[in-house]
Scaffold this active site. Sequence first.
Site, mmCIF file in Angstrom:
data_model
loop_
_atom_site.group_PDB
_atom_site.id
_atom_site.type_symbol
_atom_site.label_atom_id
_atom_site.label_comp_id
_atom_site.label_asym_id
_atom_site.label_seq_id
_atom_site.Cartn_x
_atom_site.Cartn_y
_atom_site.Cartn_z
ATOM 1 N N GLY A 66 0.803 -1.219 0.000
ATOM 2 C CA GLY A 66 0.000 0.000 0.000
ATOM 3 C C GLY A 66 0.838 1.272 0.000
ATOM 4 N N HIS A 128 11.754 1.458 1.616
ATOM 5 C CA HIS A 128 11.437 0.037 1.820
ATOM 6 C C HIS A 128 12.446 -0.588 2.776
ATOM 7 C CE1 HIS A 128 8.208 -0.063 -0.964
ATOM 8 N NE2 HIS A 128 8.896 -0.218 -2.076
ATOM 9 N N ARG A 150 0.363 -5.102 5.258
ATOM 10 C CA ARG A 150 -0.786 -5.765 4.632
ATOM 11 C C ARG A 150 -0.654 -7.264 4.860
ATOM 12 N NH1 ARG A 150 -1.851 -5.259 -1.943
ATOM 13 N NH2 ARG A 150 -4.059 -5.793 -1.852
ATOM 14 N N SER A 158 0.052 -9.720 -4.840
ATOM 15 C CA SER A 158 0.291 -8.450 -5.534
ATOM 16 C C SER A 158 1.701 -8.424 -6.147
ATOM 17 C CB SER A 158 0.095 -7.304 -4.535
ATOM 18 O OG SER A 158 0.253 -6.068 -5.163
ATOM 19 N N GLY A 272 -6.680 -3.561 -5.983
ATOM 20 C CA GLY A 272 -6.936 -2.742 -4.800
ATOM 21 C C GLY A 272 -7.995 -3.302 -3.876
HETATM 22 P P1 A3P Z 1 -3.066 -5.229 -5.677
HETATM 23 O O1 A3P Z 1 -1.970 -5.730 -6.547
HETATM 24 O O2 A3P Z 1 -3.523 -6.257 -4.688
HETATM 25 O O3 A3P Z 1 -4.205 -4.656 -6.441
HETATM 26 P P2 A3P Z 1 2.448 -0.664 -3.470
HETATM 27 O O4 A3P Z 1 1.960 0.723 -3.697
HETATM 28 O O5 A3P Z 1 3.060 -0.872 -2.112
HETATM 29 O O6 A3P Z 1 3.287 -1.139 -4.582
HETATM 30 O O7 A3P Z 1 1.152 -1.604 -3.409
HETATM 31 C C1 A3P Z 1 0.387 -1.817 -4.561
HETATM 32 C C2 A3P Z 1 -0.943 -2.407 -4.129
HETATM 33 O O8 A3P Z 1 -1.765 -1.368 -3.584
HETATM 34 C C3 A3P Z 1 -1.700 -2.972 -5.331
HETATM 35 O O9 A3P Z 1 -2.472 -4.039 -4.790
HETATM 36 C C4 A3P Z 1 -2.562 -1.775 -5.723
HETATM 37 O O10 A3P Z 1 -3.660 -2.112 -6.524
HETATM 38 C C5 A3P Z 1 -2.967 -1.251 -4.364
HETATM 39 N N1 A3P Z 1 -3.394 0.155 -4.373
HETATM 40 C C6 A3P Z 1 -2.815 1.204 -5.011
HETATM 41 N N2 A3P Z 1 -3.508 2.332 -4.789
HETATM 42 C C7 A3P Z 1 -4.542 2.001 -3.991
HETATM 43 C C8 A3P Z 1 -5.629 2.742 -3.421
HETATM 44 N N3 A3P Z 1 -5.771 4.032 -3.639
HETATM 45 N N4 A3P Z 1 -6.502 2.069 -2.656
HETATM 46 C C9 A3P Z 1 -6.375 0.747 -2.427
HETATM 47 N N5 A3P Z 1 -5.377 -0.008 -2.948
HETATM 48 C C10 A3P Z 1 -4.464 0.612 -3.712
#
Ligand code: A3P
Length: 313
Positions: A66, A128, A150, A158, A272
């Site tokens: 996230g 990170h 998460r 993801s 998401g």
């Molecule tokens: P998924 O692949 O499960 O959809 P990061 O930003 O740490 O790389 O994480 C990416 C994950 O956060 C992806 O998950 C993405 O879709 C989700 N994500 C990005 N923006 C988001 C938002 N505004 N609300 C909820 N989830 C979000």
Amino acid sequence: MDTPQQHEDVISPPPPPQAKWWVDGQRIRHKGFWFKPEFITATEAIRAHYTPLPSDIILASFPKTGTTWLKALTSSILRHSSTIHNNHDHMDNLNPHELVPFLEIELFGETPSKDITKITSPRVFNTHLPLSFLPDTLKTSGSKVIYITRHPADTFVSLWHLYNNKFGTEISIQEAFDDFCKGLVPAGPYFDHVLEFWEARDQDRVLFVTYEDLKGKPEENVKRIADFLGCETMVEKVVEECSFENLRNASKERGEGVHWSGTKYDMFFRKGVVGDWKNHLTQEMMKELEDIADMKWSGSGLDLNIFNNSASQ
Ligand code: A3P
């Protein structure tokens, strides 16, 4: 007599363990965590040259938990704050990743693409790195750390999707999952990363938030973050501005570019949702994650139930 080179060989520590991860090459294990070599160099630069300011805000995360969302939320909280003045750029023009630079590569990599001295306060950075890699002065500086995490099953799913999309790989989910369980993923092991921030939560200005809590009760948790930052903000507006749909659509409309890691910005928005693991992992795989969590988090008060809170699809 030994030559200096031979002598050095005798006293030098053994080279760090190395391994090749699924898709994009070499990883080195440093202080228990797997990173690309350039991250280790950057960690040293951060520890030597980064002086945290009391107003600094560090957004810390394990990849795919996230990060993008937290960057957007923090930028939006500050933008709509009536108490903290800032004249930063905002998401009308830029992707959240452009607004919040990455400490270890964009600012302290071998060839930084951004100049930390030109960033105005309150400075917001993302990392990170595990907490133990950051400068010790962070604890006494007054700066604030927000850690987002998460459920490991959704984090893994993801990550697997991202790398398959990004590199067009066809690694089996089982093979990738085995690497995740061994910790052999960027910034891994996941369980150790989370534990470090969990143990520092509520002390040393570390706020611990979960993706699931943000999904389940966005207003409540945005308010929690804003309170932690000491600012009043327009909570509903922030939640709306940073919804998955809004961020993804804005990213599509701008048709924009590529993150420093080579990931296209729109790849940060996939589904998401909470619980996508059910479409990909078996019950045996979930059991394996539960067993690792029990073992690694034993006695810490941390367990997978923290991810059960009020999550909705
Ligand atoms: P998924 O692949 O499960 O959809 P990061 O930003 O740490 O790389 O994480 C990416 C994950 O956060 C992806 O998950 C993405 O879709 C989700 N994500 C990005 N923006 C988001 C938002 N505004 N609300 C909820 N989830 C979000």
